[in-house]
Design a protein around this motif. Structure first.
Motif, PDB file in Angstrom:
ATOM      1  N   ARG A  38       0.834  -1.204   0.000  1.00  0.00           N
ATOM      2  CA  ARG A  38       0.000   0.000   0.000  1.00  0.00           C
ATOM      3  C   ARG A  38       0.871   1.257   0.000  1.00  0.00           C
ATOM      4  N   GLU A  39       1.954   1.224   0.752  1.00  0.00           N
ATOM      5  CA  GLU A  39       2.868   2.367   0.764  1.00  0.00           C
ATOM      6  C   GLU A  39       3.501   2.560  -0.606  1.00  0.00           C
ATOM      7  N   ALA A  83       1.024   4.207  -2.896  1.00  0.00           N
ATOM      8  CA  ALA A  83       0.859   5.606  -2.496  1.00  0.00           C
ATOM      9  C   ALA A  83       2.055   6.448  -2.954  1.00  0.00           C
TER      10      ALA A  83
END
Length: 247
Positions: A239-240, A243
């Protein structure tokens, strides 16, 4: 070893059969350039949006395409996910090879983009799929790449596994990820496994050194090549990574 290298690299006999289609998902189908049927799956985002991100997934050599799609949807429920079963991996037809994966990937991309019409497109590759995603970046527009347990060269990985064999002259399934990315402007996120027993750290490091635009780099501590996917810190890193690319 020369005669059995295809079955070692593409163990289609060991790949689990895809389960029932998830709710809301749709089956996809396209033909390869030489007439083979490629079967895929599209899992839409949980919530419709005009600001659509398309994730095109390429799994490891023992994954079926639907499992890749379901796994990515679990991590990224707000994004559209499209994956295909590799050529030779049921229900796709034909025989698997590195060359087949390379030539089929742009077809998968084109079909996915035409279907979703996204604002941005991210390719995600797991293990051998990281080489496929890297090669795709050389032929199609991508807004980012997420490469998991990545390598610079599949031939080099094979040589490290069998150092006593003269792999080079006889290897038929090269995926040159480093060569595909060394002049690329695509933002790349790398996620490696600290205890990777398949892809040595030296092969990930060799790739890392040749990518001009690494924007996220994480090694998951105490994770192996296969058990990394069950780790919550790996899923958080995924997820990082997305992002970082979108940001």
């Amino acid at each position: 070893m020369f005669e059995f290298q295809t079955s070692l690299i593409f163990p289609v006999h060991a790949v689990p059969t895809a389960g029932p289609l998830p709710s809301g998902a749709e089956r996809l189908s396209l033909k390869s350039a030489d007439g083979h049927e490629l079967a895929g799956i599209h899992i839409p985002a949980d919530e419709a949006s005009t600001d659509r991100t398309l994730l095109v997934g390429f799994g490891g050599n023992a994954w079926n395409g639907q499992d890749v799609a379901e796994y990515l949807h679990e991590i990224f429920p707000d994004d559209d996910v499209v994956t295909f079963h590799y050529r030779g991996y049921s229900p796709s037809t034909g025989s698997p090879s590195a060359d087949a994966l390379i030539v089929d990937a742009p077809l998968v991309y084109d079909a996915a983009v035409a279907r979703v019409k996204p604002r941005r497109i991210i390719a995600i590759g797991f293990s051998i799929g990281s080489g496929v995603a890297a090669r795709l970046a050389a032929t199609r527009k991508l807004d980012g790449l997420i490469l998991v347990t990545p390598f610079d060269s599949l031939r080099a990985v094979a040589q490290s596994m069998y150092p006593w064999l003269p792999i080079g002259p006889f290897f038929e399934h090269e995926l040159d990820a480093a060569g595909a990315l060394q002049e690329s402007k695509v933002p790349v996120a790398l996620i490696a496994a600290e205890r990777d027993e398949i892809v040595p750290a030296a092969r990930s490091e060799a790739l890392r050194k040749r990518i001009p635009k690494v924007i996220f780099d994480r090694t998951i501590g105490n994770a192996g090549h296969n058990d990394i996917y069950g780790r919550s810190d790996f899923q958080a890193a995924m997820r990082e990574a997305l992002a970082a690319i979108i940001g």
